[in-house]
Design a protein around this motif. Sequence first.
Motif, PDB file in Angstrom:
ATOM      1  N   UNK A  73       0.943  -1.132  -0.035  1.00  0.00           N
ATOM      2  CA  UNK A  73       0.106  -0.077  -0.074  1.00  0.00           C
ATOM      3  C   UNK A  73       0.985   1.172  -0.004  1.00  0.00           C
ATOM      4  N   UNK A  74       0.300   2.326  -0.389  1.00  0.00           N
ATOM      5  CA  UNK A  74       1.071   3.686  -0.727  1.00  0.00           C
ATOM      6  C   UNK A  74       1.694   4.002   0.966  1.00  0.00           C
ATOM      7  N   UNK A  75       1.016   3.613   2.092  1.00  0.00           N
ATOM      8  CA  UNK A  75       1.572   4.054   3.234  1.00  0.00           C
ATOM      9  C   UNK A  75       2.737   3.040   3.855  1.00  0.00           C
ATOM     10  N   UNK A  76       3.143   2.027   2.883  1.00  0.00           N
ATOM     11  CA  UNK A  76       4.222   1.177   3.401  1.00  0.00           C
ATOM     12  C   UNK A  76       3.595  -0.120   4.207  1.00  0.00           C
ATOM     13  N   UNK A  77       2.349  -0.263   4.355  1.00  0.00           N
ATOM     14  CA  UNK A  77       1.752  -1.345   4.881  1.00  0.00           C
ATOM     15  C   UNK A  77       1.220  -2.264   3.700  1.00  0.00           C
ATOM     16  N   UNK A  78       0.887  -3.410   4.003  1.00  0.00           N
ATOM     17  CA  UNK A  78       0.446  -4.528   2.796  1.00  0.00           C
ATOM     18  C   UNK A  78      -0.791  -5.115   3.298  1.00  0.00           C
ATOM     19  N   UNK A  79      -1.202  -5.549   1.963  1.00  0.00           N
ATOM     20  CA  UNK A  79      -2.854  -6.260   2.107  1.00  0.00           C
ATOM     21  C   UNK A  79      -2.804  -7.683   1.571  1.00  0.00           C
ATOM     22  N   UNK A  80      -3.660  -8.373   2.202  1.00  0.00           N
ATOM     23  CA  UNK A  80      -3.321  -9.940   1.716  1.00  0.00           C
ATOM     24  C   UNK A  80      -4.543 -10.180   1.153  1.00  0.00           C
ATOM     25  N   UNK A  81      -4.850 -10.688   0.047  1.00  0.00           N
ATOM     26  CA  UNK A  81      -6.067 -11.000  -0.752  1.00  0.00           C
ATOM     27  C   UNK A  81      -6.116 -12.463  -1.247  1.00  0.00           C
ATOM     28  N   UNK A  82      -7.461 -13.193  -1.164  1.00  0.00           N
ATOM     29  CA  UNK A  82      -7.424 -14.386  -1.905  1.00  0.00           C
ATOM     30  C   UNK A  82      -8.789 -14.909  -2.029  1.00  0.00           C
ATOM     31  N   UNK A 127      -7.211 -22.313   4.273  1.00  0.00           N
ATOM     32  CA  UNK A 127      -6.699 -21.136   3.613  1.00  0.00           C
ATOM     33  C   UNK A 127      -7.047 -19.854   4.700  1.00  0.00           C
ATOM     34  N   UNK A 128      -8.445 -20.094   5.299  1.00  0.00           N
ATOM     35  CA  UNK A 128      -8.668 -18.970   6.337  1.00  0.00           C
ATOM     36  C   UNK A 128      -7.669 -19.075   7.501  1.00  0.00           C
ATOM     37  N   UNK A 129      -7.112 -20.310   7.868  1.00  0.00           N
ATOM     38  CA  UNK A 129      -6.213 -20.433   8.793  1.00  0.00           C
ATOM     39  C   UNK A 129      -4.877 -19.733   8.575  1.00  0.00           C
ATOM     40  N   UNK A 130      -4.499 -20.040   7.293  1.00  0.00           N
ATOM     41  CA  UNK A 130      -3.202 -19.333   6.604  1.00  0.00           C
ATOM     42  C   UNK A 130      -3.408 -17.806   6.761  1.00  0.00           C
ATOM     43  N   UNK A 131      -4.434 -17.250   6.308  1.00  0.00           N
ATOM     44  CA  UNK A 131      -4.708 -15.879   6.029  1.00  0.00           C
ATOM     45  C   UNK A 131      -4.592 -15.181   7.463  1.00  0.00           C
ATOM     46  N   UNK A 132      -5.226 -15.745   8.492  1.00  0.00           N
ATOM     47  CA  UNK A 132      -5.461 -15.326   9.826  1.00  0.00           C
ATOM     48  C   UNK A 132      -4.052 -15.391  10.570  1.00  0.00           C
ATOM     49  N   UNK A 133      -3.146 -16.348  10.412  1.00  0.00           N
ATOM     50  CA  UNK A 133      -1.779 -16.514  10.959  1.00  0.00           C
ATOM     51  C   UNK A 133      -1.052 -15.354  10.068  1.00  0.00           C
ATOM     52  N   UNK A 134      -1.131 -14.915   8.956  1.00  0.00           N
ATOM     53  CA  UNK A 134      -0.137 -14.314   8.436  1.00  0.00           C
ATOM     54  C   UNK A 134      -0.287 -13.006   8.547  1.00  0.00           C
ATOM     55  N   UNK A 135      -1.762 -12.622   9.068  1.00  0.00           N
ATOM     56  CA  UNK A 135      -2.115 -11.213   9.120  1.00  0.00           C
ATOM     57  C   UNK A 135      -2.447 -10.975  10.802  1.00  0.00           C
TER      58      UNK A 135
END
Length: 129
Positions: free
Chosen positions: A80-89, A118-126
């Motif tokens: 993202x422009x502010x240096x943070x990141x987004x996870x999408x799937x 996939x929900x567990x992966x996303x939750x753990x990553x974020x």
Amino acid sequence: MIDTRYSFSALVDRLETAVKDQHMGLVTSASASEGAKAAGIQIAGNRIVGVFRNDFARRMLDASVAAGIEAPIRFYVTENPDGTATLSYKKPTTVFAPYADEGKDALKGLAAELDGIFAKIAAAATKEK
């Protein structure tokens, strides 16, 4: 889409760790930003990570050969422009929905099982530390 406070590189690392922790395979990885960097061009970070596992692949193909085009299922990390990141799937049930007539209950069950992983992966990553 899950917005995070993590940097792009930190979220990529966290995603890769979460995939391994769920005993899934990192099948593919592609990054337009890395390609651009190699050409001397700076663009916001992005990485596509394809995730699957051979036992799921065999079950998927037993249910629907046509569904094979969807594997591996992808996560997308964007800076993202502010240096943070987004996870999408996309949920595996959504990815495999067009093949439901051919794959029937076997494919629907497999997709639902993958939704949970996939929900567990996303939750753990974020998740916040």
